[in-house]
Scaffold this motif. Sequence first.
Motif, PDB file in Angstrom:
ATOM      1  N   TYR A  17       0.745  -1.291  -0.077  1.00  0.00           N
ATOM      2  CA  TYR A  17      -0.133   0.130  -0.011  1.00  0.00           C
ATOM      3  C   TYR A  17       0.848   0.943   0.013  1.00  0.00           C
ATOM      4  O   TYR A  17       0.671   2.305  -0.678  1.00  0.00           O
ATOM      5  N   LEU A  18       1.916   1.296   0.714  1.00  0.00           N
ATOM      6  CA  LEU A  18       2.714   2.382   0.704  1.00  0.00           C
ATOM      7  C   LEU A  18       3.635   2.796  -0.309  1.00  0.00           C
ATOM      8  O   LEU A  18       3.504   3.863  -0.866  1.00  0.00           O
ATOM      9  N   ASP A  19       3.766   1.634  -1.180  1.00  0.00           N
ATOM     10  CA  ASP A  19       4.578   1.680  -2.521  1.00  0.00           C
ATOM     11  C   ASP A  19       3.715   2.480  -3.484  1.00  0.00           C
ATOM     12  O   ASP A  19       4.004   3.294  -4.263  1.00  0.00           O
ATOM     13  N   ILE A  20       2.215   2.008  -3.432  1.00  0.00           N
ATOM     14  CA  ILE A  20       1.179   2.629  -4.377  1.00  0.00           C
ATOM     15  C   ILE A  20       1.104   4.025  -3.844  1.00  0.00           C
ATOM     16  O   ILE A  20       1.001   5.157  -4.823  1.00  0.00           O
ATOM     17  N   ILE A  21       0.990   4.235  -2.692  1.00  0.00           N
ATOM     18  CA  ILE A  21       0.936   5.637  -2.244  1.00  0.00           C
ATOM     19  C   ILE A  21       2.023   6.686  -2.670  1.00  0.00           C
ATOM     20  O   ILE A  21       1.821   7.807  -3.109  1.00  0.00           O
ATOM     21  N   GLN A  22       3.131   6.038  -2.386  1.00  0.00           N
ATOM     22  CA  GLN A  22       4.263   6.830  -2.822  1.00  0.00           C
ATOM     23  C   GLN A  22       4.467   6.836  -4.424  1.00  0.00           C
ATOM     24  O   GLN A  22       5.412   8.061  -4.910  1.00  0.00           O
ATOM     25  N   SER A  23       3.654   6.121  -5.213  1.00  0.00           N
ATOM     26  CA  SER A  23       3.628   6.340  -6.612  1.00  0.00           C
ATOM     27  C   SER A  23       2.871   7.482  -7.337  1.00  0.00           C
ATOM     28  O   SER A  23       2.859   7.922  -8.382  1.00  0.00           O
ATOM     29  N   LEU A  24       1.894   7.789  -6.197  1.00  0.00           N
ATOM     30  CA  LEU A  24       0.925   8.711  -6.759  1.00  0.00           C
ATOM     31  C   LEU A  24       1.530  10.205  -7.067  1.00  0.00           C
ATOM     32  O   LEU A  24       2.472  10.674  -6.445  1.00  0.00           O
ATOM     33  N   GLU A  25       0.911  11.086  -7.970  1.00  0.00           N
ATOM     34  CA  GLU A  25       1.390  12.264  -8.378  1.00  0.00           C
ATOM     35  C   GLU A  25       0.544  13.515  -7.607  1.00  0.00           C
ATOM     36  O   GLU A  25      -0.571  13.347  -8.334  1.00  0.00           O
ATOM     37  N   PRO A  26       1.007  14.201  -6.662  1.00  0.00           N
ATOM     38  CA  PRO A  26       0.203  15.244  -6.038  1.00  0.00           C
ATOM     39  C   PRO A  26      -0.153  16.524  -7.131  1.00  0.00           C
ATOM     40  O   PRO A  26      -1.007  17.055  -6.689  1.00  0.00           O
ATOM     41  N   ALA A 232       8.907  22.443  -5.354  1.00  0.00           N
ATOM     42  CA  ALA A 232       8.965  23.914  -6.124  1.00  0.00           C
ATOM     43  C   ALA A 232      10.198  23.825  -7.146  1.00  0.00           C
ATOM     44  O   ALA A 232       9.953  24.510  -8.059  1.00  0.00           O
ATOM     45  N   LEU A 233      10.874  22.713  -7.132  1.00  0.00           N
ATOM     46  CA  LEU A 233      11.932  22.643  -7.793  1.00  0.00           C
ATOM     47  C   LEU A 233      11.727  21.745  -8.994  1.00  0.00           C
ATOM     48  O   LEU A 233      12.567  21.440  -9.803  1.00  0.00           O
ATOM     49  N   ASN A 234      10.402  21.297  -8.879  1.00  0.00           N
ATOM     50  CA  ASN A 234       9.991  20.162  -9.947  1.00  0.00           C
ATOM     51  C   ASN A 234      10.691  19.026 -10.087  1.00  0.00           C
ATOM     52  O   ASN A 234      11.153  18.528 -11.183  1.00  0.00           O
ATOM     53  N   ILE A 235      11.346  18.581  -8.713  1.00  0.00           N
ATOM     54  CA  ILE A 235      11.943  17.371  -8.648  1.00  0.00           C
ATOM     55  C   ILE A 235      11.060  16.242  -8.175  1.00  0.00           C
ATOM     56  O   ILE A 235      10.420  16.585  -7.108  1.00  0.00           O
ATOM     57  N   PRO A 236      10.804  15.194  -8.778  1.00  0.00           N
ATOM     58  CA  PRO A 236       9.910  14.083  -8.104  1.00  0.00           C
ATOM     59  C   PRO A 236      10.507  13.542  -7.038  1.00  0.00           C
ATOM     60  O   PRO A 236      11.758  13.709  -6.665  1.00  0.00           O
ATOM     61  N   SER A 237       9.633  12.695  -6.329  1.00  0.00           N
ATOM     62  CA  SER A 237      10.087  12.147  -5.127  1.00  0.00           C
ATOM     63  C   SER A 237      11.032  10.948  -5.356  1.00  0.00           C
ATOM     64  O   SER A 237      11.353  10.436  -6.433  1.00  0.00           O
TER      65      SER A 237
END
Length: 245
Positions: A17-26, A232-237
Amino acid sequence: KPLLRKFKLDMEGLREYLDIIQSLEPLPGASFDGSEPTYVSPDVFVYSVGDEFVILLNEDGLPHLQLSSMLRDGVPSCNEKEKDYVSEKVRSASWLIRSLYQRQRTLYKVVESIVKHQQSFFRDGVTKLAPLILKDIADDIGMHESTVSRITTNKYVATPHGIFELKFFFNSGLELDDGSQVGSESVKALIKKFIAGEDPKSPLSDERLGELLKEQLKVNIARRTVAKYRTALNIPSSSKRKEHF
């Protein structure tokens, strides 16, 4: 552990579940940004000469206006109505010339004050950018904040470290453990530097970035604040950066 108990999961299930959440794009619209790069011509140049900084205004795009010598010597012989017309036009032209001169003079004073407040940046680069607000410059040069705001909008300065919008030099501060402050743009620059040097196979998490910032700057910065600056720097997670690798 509270999550495992609440949702009746084992650790492996929770990780999925955490992997899915971290793959989401805010910011789902960010990937559709197709804007063209904007090319700018600096309005001001700041050069490092010895231990000093020299400021030169870029006047290439400004017309060099002056009144005709014929008008400066007096209005030619004509009737009263024509004299009034010519006098009005001379006043308008004189006002325009003075306004252009005043604009350049104000721009010079603002940049001069910015250089004075941001000596560390001009010597060492973005990581040394100090906190600064419009009021600091306005008080220094004896002008209203709105005047400083107008003169720095859409104006660019060429520095020894690249071209920046004048608004870039105004940034909030984060308090260090010793009571001093560091500019938020300096923190962003360090985040960018850390991520540029990371191992692509094991990218730095926001929590780890916070630890690195504390080691270097002696500042306690929350993970969510690191995430805000990174976004703000447009750097992904970190998970997205690993995926891209």
